[in-house]
Motif scaffolding. Structure first.
Motif, PDB file in Angstrom:
ATOM      1  N   TRP A   1     -48.924 -13.578  57.991  1.00  0.00           N
ATOM      2  CA  TRP A   1     -49.983 -13.576  59.007  1.00  0.00           C
ATOM      3  C   TRP A   1     -51.301 -13.017  58.468  1.00  0.00           C
ATOM      4  O   TRP A   1     -52.270 -12.899  59.182  1.00  0.00           O
ATOM      5  CB  TRP A   1     -49.564 -12.820  60.272  1.00  0.00           C
ATOM      6  CG  TRP A   1     -48.384 -13.382  61.015  1.00  0.00           C
ATOM      7  CD1 TRP A   1     -47.515 -12.664  61.779  1.00  0.00           C
ATOM      8  CD2 TRP A   1     -47.946 -14.743  61.110  1.00  0.00           C
ATOM      9  NE1 TRP A   1     -46.558 -13.486  62.324  1.00  0.00           N
ATOM     10  CE2 TRP A   1     -46.797 -14.770  61.925  1.00  0.00           C
ATOM     11  CE3 TRP A   1     -48.385 -15.963  60.574  1.00  0.00           C
ATOM     12  CZ2 TRP A   1     -46.101 -15.939  62.224  1.00  0.00           C
ATOM     13  CZ3 TRP A   1     -47.680 -17.117  60.862  1.00  0.00           C
ATOM     14  CH2 TRP A   1     -46.576 -17.103  61.670  1.00  0.00           C
TER      15      TRP A   1
ATOM     16  N   THR B   1     -35.838  -0.629  51.640  1.00  0.00           N
ATOM     17  CA  THR B   1     -34.502  -0.775  52.225  1.00  0.00           C
ATOM     18  C   THR B   1     -33.461  -1.072  51.141  1.00  0.00           C
ATOM     19  O   THR B   1     -32.321  -0.640  51.257  1.00  0.00           O
ATOM     20  CB  THR B   1     -34.474  -1.900  53.288  1.00  0.00           C
ATOM     21  OG1 THR B   1     -35.122  -3.063  52.757  1.00  0.00           O
ATOM     22  CG2 THR B   1     -35.192  -1.464  54.555  1.00  0.00           C
TER      23      THR B   1
ATOM     24  N   ASN C   1     -38.410   2.407  56.306  1.00  0.00           N
ATOM     25  CA  ASN C   1     -39.577   1.535  56.181  1.00  0.00           C
ATOM     26  C   ASN C   1     -40.484   2.059  55.066  1.00  0.00           C
ATOM     27  O   ASN C   1     -40.596   3.266  54.877  1.00  0.00           O
ATOM     28  CB  ASN C   1     -40.352   1.482  57.509  1.00  0.00           C
ATOM     29  CG  ASN C   1     -41.246   0.256  57.599  1.00  0.00           C
ATOM     30  OD1 ASN C   1     -42.116   0.043  56.760  1.00  0.00           O
ATOM     31  ND2 ASN C   1     -41.029  -0.562  58.611  1.00  0.00           N
TER      32      ASN C   1
ATOM     33  N   ALA D   1     -38.432  -8.333  58.587  1.00  0.00           N
ATOM     34  CA  ALA D   1     -38.753  -9.034  57.341  1.00  0.00           C
ATOM     35  C   ALA D   1     -38.716  -8.134  56.107  1.00  0.00           C
ATOM     36  O   ALA D   1     -38.447  -8.616  54.999  1.00  0.00           O
ATOM     37  CB  ALA D   1     -40.134  -9.687  57.470  1.00  0.00           C
TER      38      ALA D   1
ATOM     39  N   HIS E   1     -34.419 -14.158  66.630  1.00  0.00           N
ATOM     40  CA  HIS E   1     -35.494 -15.142  66.489  1.00  0.00           C
ATOM     41  C   HIS E   1     -34.999 -16.479  65.927  1.00  0.00           C
ATOM     42  O   HIS E   1     -35.784 -17.255  65.396  1.00  0.00           O
ATOM     43  CB  HIS E   1     -36.621 -14.566  65.612  1.00  0.00           C
ATOM     44  CG  HIS E   1     -37.405 -13.485  66.310  1.00  0.00           C
ATOM     45  ND1 HIS E   1     -38.290 -12.656  65.658  1.00  0.00           N
ATOM     46  CD2 HIS E   1     -37.449 -13.113  67.613  1.00  0.00           C
ATOM     47  CE1 HIS E   1     -38.832 -11.799  66.537  1.00  0.00           C
ATOM     48  NE2 HIS E   1     -38.332 -12.058  67.717  1.00  0.00           N
TER      49      HIS E   1
ATOM     50  N   GLY F   1     -37.031  -2.043  58.008  1.00  0.00           N
ATOM     51  CA  GLY F   1     -37.879  -3.121  57.507  1.00  0.00           C
ATOM     52  C   GLY F   1     -38.561  -3.923  58.586  1.00  0.00           C
ATOM     53  O   GLY F   1     -38.804  -5.122  58.403  1.00  0.00           O
ATOM     54  N   THR F   2     -38.889  -3.274  59.685  1.00  0.00           N
ATOM     55  CA  THR F   2     -39.652  -3.989  60.721  1.00  0.00           C
ATOM     56  C   THR F   2     -40.840  -3.152  61.164  1.00  0.00           C
ATOM     57  O   THR F   2     -40.734  -1.931  61.290  1.00  0.00           O
ATOM     58  CB  THR F   2     -38.780  -4.371  61.943  1.00  0.00           C
ATOM     59  OG1 THR F   2     -39.625  -4.961  62.947  1.00  0.00           O
ATOM     60  CG2 THR F   2     -38.035  -3.185  62.542  1.00  0.00           C
ATOM     61  N   SER F   3     -41.964  -3.838  61.402  1.00  0.00           N
ATOM     62  CA  SER F   3     -43.146  -3.143  61.914  1.00  0.00           C
ATOM     63  C   SER F   3     -42.937  -2.725  63.363  1.00  0.00           C
ATOM     64  O   SER F   3     -43.688  -1.923  63.892  1.00  0.00           O
ATOM     65  CB  SER F   3     -44.386  -4.035  61.776  1.00  0.00           C
ATOM     66  OG  SER F   3     -44.153  -5.267  62.431  1.00  0.00           O
TER      67      SER F   3
ATOM     68  N   PHE G   1     -43.900 -17.768  69.224  1.00  0.00           N
ATOM     69  CA  PHE G   1     -44.654 -16.913  70.139  1.00  0.00           C
ATOM     70  C   PHE G   1     -44.756 -17.610  71.491  1.00  0.00           C
ATOM     71  O   PHE G   1     -45.014 -18.811  71.553  1.00  0.00           O
ATOM     72  CB  PHE G   1     -46.041 -16.605  69.574  1.00  0.00           C
ATOM     73  CG  PHE G   1     -45.983 -15.660  68.411  1.00  0.00           C
ATOM     74  CD1 PHE G   1     -45.787 -14.295  68.615  1.00  0.00           C
ATOM     75  CD2 PHE G   1     -46.081 -16.124  67.108  1.00  0.00           C
ATOM     76  CE1 PHE G   1     -45.702 -13.418  67.542  1.00  0.00           C
ATOM     77  CE2 PHE G   1     -46.000 -15.257  66.029  1.00  0.00           C
ATOM     78  CZ  PHE G   1     -45.810 -13.892  66.252  1.00  0.00           C
TER      79      PHE G   1
ATOM     80  N   PHE H   1     -44.499 -10.594  57.290  1.00  0.00           N
ATOM     81  CA  PHE H   1     -45.547 -11.172  58.138  1.00  0.00           C
ATOM     82  C   PHE H   1     -46.833 -10.366  58.114  1.00  0.00           C
ATOM     83  O   PHE H   1     -47.921 -10.918  58.062  1.00  0.00           O
ATOM     84  CB  PHE H   1     -45.043 -11.310  59.586  1.00  0.00           C
ATOM     85  CG  PHE H   1     -43.947 -12.315  59.696  1.00  0.00           C
ATOM     86  CD1 PHE H   1     -44.227 -13.665  59.812  1.00  0.00           C
ATOM     87  CD2 PHE H   1     -42.620 -11.921  59.623  1.00  0.00           C
ATOM     88  CE1 PHE H   1     -43.223 -14.613  59.865  1.00  0.00           C
ATOM     89  CE2 PHE H   1     -41.596 -12.863  59.685  1.00  0.00           C
ATOM     90  CZ  PHE H   1     -41.897 -14.200  59.804  1.00  0.00           C
ATOM     91  N   ARG H   2     -46.681  -9.034  58.177  1.00  0.00           N
ATOM     92  CA  ARG H   2     -47.879  -8.212  58.383  1.00  0.00           C
ATOM     93  C   ARG H   2     -48.203  -7.293  57.217  1.00  0.00           C
ATOM     94  O   ARG H   2     -49.270  -6.702  57.182  1.00  0.00           O
ATOM     95  CB  ARG H   2     -47.717  -7.372  59.666  1.00  0.00           C
ATOM     96  CG  ARG H   2     -47.664  -8.231  60.873  1.00  0.00           C
ATOM     97  CD  ARG H   2     -47.316  -7.509  62.142  1.00  0.00           C
ATOM     98  NE  ARG H   2     -47.211  -8.499  63.216  1.00  0.00           N
ATOM     99  CZ  ARG H   2     -46.140  -9.269  63.425  1.00  0.00           C
ATOM    100  NH1 ARG H   2     -45.071  -9.118  62.684  1.00  0.00           N
ATOM    101  NH2 ARG H   2     -46.152 -10.171  64.378  1.00  0.00           N
TER     102      ARG H   2
ATOM    103  N   GLN I   1     -34.351  -9.874  63.331  1.00  0.00           N
ATOM    104  CA  GLN I   1     -35.482 -10.755  63.648  1.00  0.00           C
ATOM    105  C   GLN I   1     -35.647 -11.789  62.541  1.00  0.00           C
ATOM    106  O   GLN I   1     -36.500 -12.668  62.642  1.00  0.00           O
ATOM    107  CB  GLN I   1     -36.770  -9.925  63.763  1.00  0.00           C
ATOM    108  CG  GLN I   1     -36.718  -8.884  64.859  1.00  0.00           C
ATOM    109  CD  GLN I   1     -37.816  -7.849  64.695  1.00  0.00           C
ATOM    110  OE1 GLN I   1     -38.939  -8.030  65.167  1.00  0.00           O
ATOM    111  NE2 GLN I   1     -37.521  -6.760  64.014  1.00  0.00           N
TER     112      GLN I   1
ATOM    113  N   GLU J   1     -37.446  -7.633  49.270  1.00  0.00           N
ATOM    114  CA  GLU J   1     -36.990  -7.476  47.878  1.00  0.00           C
ATOM    115  C   GLU J   1     -36.178  -8.686  47.393  1.00  0.00           C
ATOM    116  O   GLU J   1     -35.843  -8.768  46.215  1.00  0.00           O
ATOM    117  CB  GLU J   1     -36.176  -6.180  47.741  1.00  0.00           C
ATOM    118  CG  GLU J   1     -37.058  -4.948  47.854  1.00  0.00           C
ATOM    119  CD  GLU J   1     -36.262  -3.725  48.302  1.00  0.00           C
ATOM    120  OE1 GLU J   1     -35.578  -3.144  47.461  1.00  0.00           O
ATOM    121  OE2 GLU J   1     -36.337  -3.380  49.497  1.00  0.00           O
TER     122      GLU J   1
END
Ligand code: OAD
Length: 252
Positions: free
Chosen positions: A51, A242, A224, A33, A129, A198-200, A172, A44-45, A111, A38
């Protein structure tokens, strides 16, 4: 040898990462995400992440949909509206340029459900996803693409069989598309370099694409804003946006 967690991407780290990419013929990129942040799509996090203000189990599970399809659809309808207004940013565009250079040596596993990579010109994209623009019938499984925002009626129903349609995304507790995931894992284990951007990297099995490259001893470049669980294991960890760093890595 990751760079200092929290440290900004200095020129020498960017140069090292760029040299790895310049030498690579087979490159896999795993995005999340943060790459679309940008462009105005919420993550999400992170700060302002979805979330942080919504509970995933009320909005992004098959059980939530069975309980209250209207609630789930109104949330997806809002997200479709947000994504519909977004445009690719220089990070998406840099990855499209990298693909133009490498051709079949390139694979982008994302994702993200927003299709902004494709809008920027990426073609070798595997949507781990799903896509927020796809609707899938819960009865006959028919899939269709619909870009209307808002959707004319919620929850939408299948024109063929009348059953409820659901968003064509992975929730999920559901399996990822096996072909896309398998291809990404295989490519990651044999690539010359993998970029994780760009992902956790906390949601599996998608994050496993980066882990597959690490396990196989392939060079891994992380981009990141913040450190992640992978930062200490990757070859070069670049801290920043990014939309700024990917263009520096790929060049014009
Ligand atoms: P997250 O929100 O978990 O992570 C976004 C990451 O991007 C964080 O590590 C941020 O530090 C970073 N970030 C934010 N803005 C950035 C920027 N401009 N430049 C660089 N980095 C930035 O999103 P994902 O990792 O994509 O799944 O989340 C994975 C999955 O969890 C999603 O696909 C979704 C979610 O629940 C499902 O819904 C199944």
């Amino acid at each position: 040898m990751g760079d200092e967690p929290g440290g900004a991407a200095d020129d020498s780290a960017v140069a090292r990462a760029r040299a790895l990419l310049d030498a690579a013929r087979r490159v896999v990129v795993l995005t999340g995400a943060g790459v679309s942040a940008e462009s105005g799509v919420p993550t999400f996090r992170g700060q302002g992440g979805l979330w942080r203000s919504h509970r995933p189990e009320e909005l992004a599970t098959p059980e939530a949909f069975a309980r209250d399809p209207e609630l789930v659809w109104s949330w997806y309808d809002w997200r479709r509206h947000t994504v519909g207004q977004a445009r690719p940013n220089p990070g998406h565009e840099a990855l499209a340029r990298l693909e133009a250079r490498l051709g079949d040596g390139f694979l982008l596993a994302t994702q993200n459900v927003d299709r902004l990579h494709q809008q920027a010109g990426s073609r070798r994209v595997r949507e781990l996803h799903g896509s927020i623009w796809v609707l899938r019938c819960t009865g006959c499984e028919r899939e269709r693409e619909d870009r209307a925002t808002p959707l004319p009626s919620l929850p939408p129903r299948c024109a063929a069989c009348g059953a409820l349609e659901r968003p064509g995304v992975v929730w999920f507790g559901e399996s990822l598309p096996a072909d896309a995931l398998g291809e990404a894992l295989r490519a990651a284990a044999t690539c010359d370099a993998l970029v994780v951007a760009g992902t956790s990297a906390v949601v599996y099995p998608a994050a496993g694409v980066a882990v597959a490259a690490l396990r196989a001893g392939r060079p891994v470049i992380e981009v990141n804003l913040d450190p992640t669980d992978l930062s200490g294991q990757v070859t070069v960890s670049l801290r920043g946006k990014t939309g700024e760093l990917l263009p520096r890595l790929v060049g014009a």
